[in-house]
Design a protein around this motif. Structure first.
Motif, PDB file in Angstrom:
ATOM      1  N   ALA A 109       7.343   6.824   0.367  1.00  0.00           N
ATOM      2  CA  ALA A 109       7.359   6.565   1.814  1.00  0.00           C
ATOM      3  C   ALA A 109       6.641   7.631   2.629  1.00  0.00           C
ATOM      4  N   ASN A 110       6.711   8.887   2.222  1.00  0.00           N
ATOM      5  CA  ASN A 110       6.126   9.947   3.052  1.00  0.00           C
ATOM      6  C   ASN A 110       4.804  10.478   2.519  1.00  0.00           C
ATOM      7  N   GLU A 111       4.311   9.899   1.456  1.00  0.00           N
ATOM      8  CA  GLU A 111       3.002  10.328   0.946  1.00  0.00           C
ATOM      9  C   GLU A 111       2.398   9.215   0.107  1.00  0.00           C
ATOM     10  N   GLY A 112       1.124   9.123   0.127  1.00  0.00           N
ATOM     11  CA  GLY A 112       0.449   8.150  -0.719  1.00  0.00           C
ATOM     12  C   GLY A 112       0.227   8.743  -2.098  1.00  0.00           C
ATOM     13  N   ILE A 113      -0.431   7.976  -2.939  1.00  0.00           N
ATOM     14  CA  ILE A 113      -0.776   8.474  -4.270  1.00  0.00           C
ATOM     15  C   ILE A 113      -2.240   8.136  -4.547  1.00  0.00           C
ATOM     16  N   THR A 114      -2.814   8.846  -5.495  1.00  0.00           N
ATOM     17  CA  THR A 114      -4.172   8.572  -5.928  1.00  0.00           C
ATOM     18  C   THR A 114      -4.110   8.104  -7.377  1.00  0.00           C
ATOM     19  N   VAL A 115      -4.668   6.929  -7.628  1.00  0.00           N
ATOM     20  CA  VAL A 115      -4.688   6.353  -8.971  1.00  0.00           C
ATOM     21  C   VAL A 115      -6.136   6.111  -9.341  1.00  0.00           C
ATOM     22  N   ALA A 116      -6.574   6.729 -10.410  1.00  0.00           N
ATOM     23  CA  ALA A 116      -7.953   6.574 -10.892  1.00  0.00           C
ATOM     24  C   ALA A 116      -8.965   6.823  -9.775  1.00  0.00           C
ATOM     25  N   GLY A 117      -8.686   7.826  -8.943  1.00  0.00           N
ATOM     26  CA  GLY A 117      -9.608   8.211  -7.888  1.00  0.00           C
ATOM     27  C   GLY A 117      -9.519   7.370  -6.621  1.00  0.00           C
ATOM     28  N   VAL A 118      -8.574   6.426  -6.573  1.00  0.00           N
ATOM     29  CA  VAL A 118      -8.406   5.565  -5.397  1.00  0.00           C
ATOM     30  C   VAL A 118      -7.108   5.943  -4.694  1.00  0.00           C
ATOM     31  N   TYR A 119      -7.208   6.279  -3.392  1.00  0.00           N
ATOM     32  CA  TYR A 119      -6.024   6.654  -2.620  1.00  0.00           C
ATOM     33  C   TYR A 119      -5.285   5.396  -2.183  1.00  0.00           C
ATOM     34  N   ILE A 120      -3.970   5.365  -2.416  1.00  0.00           N
ATOM     35  CA  ILE A 120      -3.115   4.266  -1.989  1.00  0.00           C
ATOM     36  C   ILE A 120      -2.142   4.840  -0.963  1.00  0.00           C
ATOM     37  N   PRO A 121      -2.154   4.338   0.282  1.00  0.00           N
ATOM     38  CA  PRO A 121      -1.338   4.890   1.371  1.00  0.00           C
ATOM     39  C   PRO A 121       0.164   4.760   1.115  1.00  0.00           C
ATOM     40  N   PRO A 122       0.979   5.511   1.903  1.00  0.00           N
ATOM     41  CA  PRO A 122       2.441   5.425   1.772  1.00  0.00           C
ATOM     42  C   PRO A 122       2.959   4.016   2.057  1.00  0.00           C
ATOM     43  N   ASP A 123       4.091   3.689   1.454  1.00  0.00           N
ATOM     44  CA  ASP A 123       4.773   2.403   1.663  1.00  0.00           C
ATOM     45  C   ASP A 123       3.912   1.187   1.351  1.00  0.00           C
ATOM     46  N   THR A 124       3.024   1.321   0.376  1.00  0.00           N
ATOM     47  CA  THR A 124       2.176   0.206  -0.034  1.00  0.00           C
ATOM     48  C   THR A 124       2.752  -0.405  -1.302  1.00  0.00           C
ATOM     49  N   THR A 125       2.892  -1.727  -1.317  1.00  0.00           N
ATOM     50  CA  THR A 125       3.360  -2.402  -2.518  1.00  0.00           C
ATOM     51  C   THR A 125       2.172  -2.652  -3.430  1.00  0.00           C
ATOM     52  N   VAL A 126       2.282  -2.202  -4.657  1.00  0.00           N
ATOM     53  CA  VAL A 126       1.232  -2.366  -5.659  1.00  0.00           C
ATOM     54  C   VAL A 126       1.743  -3.377  -6.678  1.00  0.00           C
ATOM     55  N   VAL A 127       0.928  -4.393  -6.988  1.00  0.00           N
ATOM     56  CA  VAL A 127       1.310  -5.419  -7.943  1.00  0.00           C
ATOM     57  C   VAL A 127       0.409  -5.300  -9.164  1.00  0.00           C
ATOM     58  N   ALA A 128       1.004  -5.216 -10.319  1.00  0.00           N
ATOM     59  CA  ALA A 128       0.251  -5.153 -11.567  1.00  0.00           C
ATOM     60  C   ALA A 128       0.868  -6.158 -12.535  1.00  0.00           C
ATOM     61  N   PRO A 129       0.267  -7.349 -12.705  1.00  0.00           N
ATOM     62  CA  PRO A 129       0.839  -8.370 -13.579  1.00  0.00           C
ATOM     63  C   PRO A 129       1.022  -7.863 -15.002  1.00  0.00           C
ATOM     64  N   ARG A 130       2.149  -8.218 -15.584  1.00  0.00           N
ATOM     65  CA  ARG A 130       2.484  -7.745 -16.936  1.00  0.00           C
ATOM     66  C   ARG A 130       1.446  -8.177 -17.970  1.00  0.00           C
ATOM     67  N   PHE A 131       0.861  -9.354 -17.803  1.00  0.00           N
ATOM     68  CA  PHE A 131      -0.131  -9.821 -18.774  1.00  0.00           C
ATOM     69  C   PHE A 131      -1.292  -8.839 -18.853  1.00  0.00           C
TER      70      PHE A 131
END
Length: 148
Positions: A109-131
Motif C-alpha cells: 500500500a505505501n510503496e510500489g515494487i519493481t519486477v523485471a525492471g518494470v515499476y508497479i505502483p502501490p495498491d495495484t492488483t497484479v494478475v498472473a494466471p496459473r497456467f
C-alpha cells in the motif's frame, strides 16, 4: 436424506466461522463462477481467433492432421503426435486462460515494487494466471528456483 448445499453457502459458512478468510471469499466465489462458465468454449474461441489471424498456422495444423488415418482422428494419443496443433492449443491456453482471475496479488500500500525492471505502483492488483506461471522455465526446472 441430506440437503444439498450450494458452493455459495459453503463459502459463506466458511467465512462466518473464520473472519480472517473474508479476503478470499470474493476471489473464491469469482473462480467458482468462471470455472462453471464453460472454459473449453473460451479456449476454442481464442484458438480459432488466432488461427484466423494467422492462416499459415492453420495450414500447418491441417497438414499435420492429414497425416493421420481417419480412425486416428478420434484417438487422443494419435492426435497428440500433431505437435503444431498441441503447441497452438497450449499457446491459446496461455493467451486466453480459462481462469484469468487466478494468482491475484496486490502491491504494498505505501510503496510500489519493481519486477523485471518494470515499476508497479502501490495498491495495484497484479494478475498472473496459473497456467502461465506453471509453464515458466523455472517452474519446469526446480534447479532454477535455487538461489545463485
Amino acid at each position: 436424506m441430506s440437503k444439498a448445499t450450494s458452493l455459495g453457502a459453503f463459502l459463506m459458512e466458511s467465512s462466518q466461522k473464520d473472519s480472517s478468510q473474508d479476503q478470499w471469499l470474493g476471489g473464491d466465489s469469482l473462480l467458482a463462477f468462471v470455472a462453471g462458465s464453460d472454459p473449453t468454449a473460451g479456449i476454442l474461441h481464442g484458438l480459432f481467433y488466432e488461427l484466423a489471424r494467422h492462416p499459415e498456422q492453420a495450414d500447418l495444423i491441417y497438414r499435420e492432421l492429414q497425416q493421420l488415418q481417419p480412425e486416428e482422428l478420434s484417438d487422443v494419443n494419435a492426435v497428440r503426435r500433431c505437435k503444431h496443433l498441441e503447441a497452438a492449443i497450449f499457446e491459446s491456453l496461455r493467451l486466453y486462460p480459462s481462469l484469468p482471475t487466478g494468482g491475484n496479488r496486490k502491491t504494498p500500500a505505501n510503496e510500489g515494487i519493481t519486477v523485471a525492471g518494470v515499476y508497479i505502483p502501490p495498491d495495484t492488483t497484479v494478475v498472473a494466471p496459473r497456467f502461465c506461471i506453471s509453464r515458466r522455465k523455472c517452474a519446469l526446472d526446480p534447479a532454477l528456483l535455487q538461489p545463485p
